[in-house]
Design a protein around this motif. Structure first.
Motif, PDB file in Angstrom:
ATOM      1  N   LYS A  24       0.806  -1.223   0.000  1.00  0.00           N
ATOM      2  CA  LYS A  24       0.000   0.000   0.000  1.00  0.00           C
ATOM      3  C   LYS A  24       0.840   1.275   0.000  1.00  0.00           C
ATOM      4  CE  LYS A  24      -3.938  -2.288   2.192  1.00  0.00           C
ATOM      5  NZ  LYS A  24      -4.936  -2.270   3.295  1.00  0.00           N
ATOM      6  N   VAL A  25       1.987   1.183  -0.654  1.00  0.00           N
ATOM      7  CA  VAL A  25       2.785   2.384  -0.917  1.00  0.00           C
ATOM      8  C   VAL A  25       2.414   2.801  -2.334  1.00  0.00           C
ATOM      9  CG1 VAL A  25       5.102   3.382  -1.062  1.00  0.00           C
ATOM     10  CG2 VAL A  25       4.626   1.549   0.582  1.00  0.00           C
ATOM     11  N   TYR A  26       1.450   3.693  -2.447  1.00  0.00           N
ATOM     12  CA  TYR A  26       0.857   4.013  -3.742  1.00  0.00           C
ATOM     13  C   TYR A  26       1.622   5.154  -4.423  1.00  0.00           C
ATOM     14  CZ  TYR A  26      -2.920   1.124  -1.924  1.00  0.00           C
ATOM     15  OH  TYR A  26      -3.659   0.076  -1.401  1.00  0.00           O
ATOM     16  N   LEU A  27       2.427   4.778  -5.391  1.00  0.00           N
ATOM     17  CA  LEU A  27       3.286   5.741  -6.076  1.00  0.00           C
ATOM     18  C   LEU A  27       2.502   6.588  -7.074  1.00  0.00           C
ATOM     19  CD1 LEU A  27       6.359   3.426  -6.813  1.00  0.00           C
ATOM     20  CD2 LEU A  27       5.963   4.899  -4.818  1.00  0.00           C
ATOM     21  N   ALA A  28       3.004   7.797  -7.309  1.00  0.00           N
ATOM     22  CA  ALA A  28       2.358   8.720  -8.251  1.00  0.00           C
ATOM     23  C   ALA A  28       2.593   8.302  -9.697  1.00  0.00           C
ATOM     24  CB  ALA A  28       2.879  10.140  -8.027  1.00  0.00           C
ATOM     25  N   TRP A  29       3.739   7.683  -9.947  1.00  0.00           N
ATOM     26  CA  TRP A  29       4.094   7.212 -11.292  1.00  0.00           C
ATOM     27  C   TRP A  29       4.336   5.711 -11.231  1.00  0.00           C
ATOM     28  CZ3 TRP A  29       4.059  10.413 -15.520  1.00  0.00           C
ATOM     29  CH2 TRP A  29       4.012  11.786 -15.260  1.00  0.00           C
ATOM     30  N   LYS A  30       3.672   4.970 -12.136  1.00  0.00           N
ATOM     31  CA  LYS A  30       3.783   3.518 -12.131  1.00  0.00           C
ATOM     32  C   LYS A  30       4.284   3.014 -13.481  1.00  0.00           C
ATOM     33  CE  LYS A  30       2.711   0.970  -9.431  1.00  0.00           C
ATOM     34  NZ  LYS A  30       3.578   0.318  -8.409  1.00  0.00           N
ATOM     35  N   LEU A  31       5.031   1.932 -13.407  1.00  0.00           N
ATOM     36  CA  LEU A  31       5.591   1.316 -14.610  1.00  0.00           C
ATOM     37  C   LEU A  31       4.576   0.364 -15.234  1.00  0.00           C
ATOM     38  CD1 LEU A  31       7.966   0.676 -16.499  1.00  0.00           C
ATOM     39  CD2 LEU A  31       8.813  -0.917 -14.763  1.00  0.00           C
ATOM     40  N   TRP A  32       4.456   0.451 -16.567  1.00  0.00           N
ATOM     41  CA  TRP A  32       3.553  -0.454 -17.275  1.00  0.00           C
ATOM     42  C   TRP A  32       4.136  -0.794 -18.639  1.00  0.00           C
ATOM     43  CZ3 TRP A  32      -0.499  -2.960 -15.281  1.00  0.00           C
ATOM     44  CH2 TRP A  32      -1.328  -3.674 -16.153  1.00  0.00           C
ATOM     45  N   LEU A  33       4.007  -2.065 -19.007  1.00  0.00           N
ATOM     46  CA  LEU A  33       4.434  -2.541 -20.323  1.00  0.00           C
ATOM     47  C   LEU A  33       3.197  -3.007 -21.075  1.00  0.00           C
ATOM     48  CD1 LEU A  33       6.680  -3.412 -22.356  1.00  0.00           C
ATOM     49  CD2 LEU A  33       6.687  -5.631 -21.183  1.00  0.00           C
ATOM     50  N   LYS A  34       2.856  -2.306 -22.137  1.00  0.00           N
ATOM     51  CA  LYS A  34       1.684  -2.678 -22.927  1.00  0.00           C
ATOM     52  C   LYS A  34       1.982  -3.927 -23.752  1.00  0.00           C
ATOM     53  CE  LYS A  34      -0.218   1.999 -23.470  1.00  0.00           C
ATOM     54  NZ  LYS A  34      -0.605   3.053 -24.448  1.00  0.00           N
ATOM     55  N   ASN A  35       0.955  -4.720 -23.988  1.00  0.00           N
ATOM     56  CA  ASN A  35       1.110  -5.934 -24.790  1.00  0.00           C
ATOM     57  C   ASN A  35       1.663  -5.600 -26.172  1.00  0.00           C
ATOM     58  OD1 ASN A  35       0.132  -7.667 -22.824  1.00  0.00           O
ATOM     59  ND2 ASN A  35      -1.995  -7.443 -23.478  1.00  0.00           N
ATOM     60  N   GLY A  36       2.701  -6.337 -26.563  1.00  0.00           N
ATOM     61  CA  GLY A  36       3.276  -6.148 -27.884  1.00  0.00           C
ATOM     62  C   GLY A  36       4.259  -5.006 -27.993  1.00  0.00           C
ATOM     63  N   HIS A  37       4.465  -4.255 -26.910  1.00  0.00           N
ATOM     64  CA  HIS A  37       5.381  -3.122 -26.955  1.00  0.00           C
ATOM     65  C   HIS A  37       6.793  -3.557 -26.573  1.00  0.00           C
ATOM     66  CE1 HIS A  37       2.684   0.611 -27.243  1.00  0.00           C
ATOM     67  NE2 HIS A  37       1.943  -0.439 -27.552  1.00  0.00           N
ATOM     68  N   GLU A  38       7.763  -2.884 -27.159  1.00  0.00           N
ATOM     69  CA  GLU A  38       9.166  -3.229 -26.931  1.00  0.00           C
ATOM     70  C   GLU A  38       9.682  -2.690 -25.604  1.00  0.00           C
ATOM     71  OE1 GLU A  38      13.501  -2.775 -29.236  1.00  0.00           O
ATOM     72  OE2 GLU A  38      11.677  -1.886 -30.083  1.00  0.00           O
ATOM     73  N   PHE A  39       9.100  -1.582 -25.145  1.00  0.00           N
ATOM     74  CA  PHE A  39       9.571  -0.944 -23.918  1.00  0.00           C
ATOM     75  C   PHE A  39       8.404  -0.635 -22.986  1.00  0.00           C
ATOM     76  CE2 PHE A  39      12.519   0.407 -27.292  1.00  0.00           C
ATOM     77  CZ  PHE A  39      13.721  -0.077 -26.774  1.00  0.00           C
ATOM     78  N   GLY A  40       8.713  -0.608 -21.695  1.00  0.00           N
ATOM     79  CA  GLY A  40       7.756  -0.120 -20.722  1.00  0.00           C
ATOM     80  C   GLY A  40       7.970   1.367 -20.525  1.00  0.00           C
ATOM     81  N   ARG A  41       7.064   2.004 -19.786  1.00  0.00           N
ATOM     82  CA  ARG A  41       7.234   3.422 -19.480  1.00  0.00           C
ATOM     83  C   ARG A  41       6.483   3.755 -18.198  1.00  0.00           C
ATOM     84  NH1 ARG A  41       3.947   7.731 -22.946  1.00  0.00           N
ATOM     85  NH2 ARG A  41       4.283   8.798 -20.965  1.00  0.00           N
TER      86      ARG A  41
END
Length: 217
Positions: A186-203
């Motif tokens: 429950k340490v809710y960060l303002a910016w979260k990492l996500w990798l979309k399906n089929g994408h080469e990079f996360g952001r």
């Protein structure tokens, strides 16, 4: 002889200046072309030389949340920040910059001029708290009930990252998303990492966008 040398240098300088002038861009022509380009929705800009200074950035809003939530002790925070010079560009691995090899706990302790056992315990707590990640050999654990080889350590890119925040290593992104300890605690960060399906990079995405992704996964 000195006079001849001076004359030769003067002639060489004159030729160099002449050559330089020939290579210069006609800025008035560029301005005219830029006006035409702008009218068609394009832009012309001067290329800047890339700065080769190594850098590693803290995601300020996220680090602030971690600090304010008292998720880390002062000792843990101190060690975490001390590792920043060792973070490899793009991979976010903790490496020896001279050899480009992953660093063991003993090597990290020597680098920080700290006692190995204390360093190992602090690193273990940082792993347990989601500040660091490690890749382990599943087969080793199955056979030996523990890791027997060196375990590469990686900085959590949601907290500290060396590279483009819009092009985060996909393997690292999957690791963080699968073992999101901060979210579970429950340490809710303002910016979260996500990798979309089929994408080469996360952001990194704003939390609101991240939650939308979570609802539709």
């Amino acid at each position: 002889m000195k006079e001849n040398l001076r004359q030769s240098l003067s002639e060489a300088e004159g030729k160099a200046r002449s050559s330089s002038l020939q290579q210069e861009v006609d800025l008035s022509e560029v301005t005219q072309q830029e006006t035409k380009a702008n009218q068609q929705g394009y832009g012309i800009y001067k290329l800047k030389q890339k700065n080769k200074a190594l850098f590693c950035q803290a995601i300020q809003e996220n680090l602030d949340i971690v600090i304010q939530s008292k998720h880390l002790t002062n000792s843990e925070l101190g060690l975490l920040l001390s590792l920043m010079p060792l973070v490899q560009f793009h991979s976010n691995a903790i490496i020896n910059r001279e050899t480009n090899e992953f660093m063991s706990i003993s090597e990290i302790a020597r680098y920080l001029n700290r006692e190995r056992t204390a360093t190992s315990k602090t690193v273990s707590r940082l792993l347990a708290k989601g500040m660091l990640f490690e890749f382990v050999n599943a087969q080793e654990i199955k056979v030996h009930k523990r890791s027997v080889s060196q375990r590469p350590l990686f900085m959590n890119p949601e907290i500290i990252y060396a590279g483009d925040r819009n092009r985060i290593n996909a393997t690292l992104a999957r690791l963080v998303m699968e073992f999101d300890i901060l979210e579970r605690k429950k340490v809710y960060l303002a910016w979260k990492l996500w990798l979309k399906n089929g994408h080469e990079f996360g952001r990194l995405y704003r939390r609101k966008t991240y939650l939308q992704f979570k609802r539709h996964e």
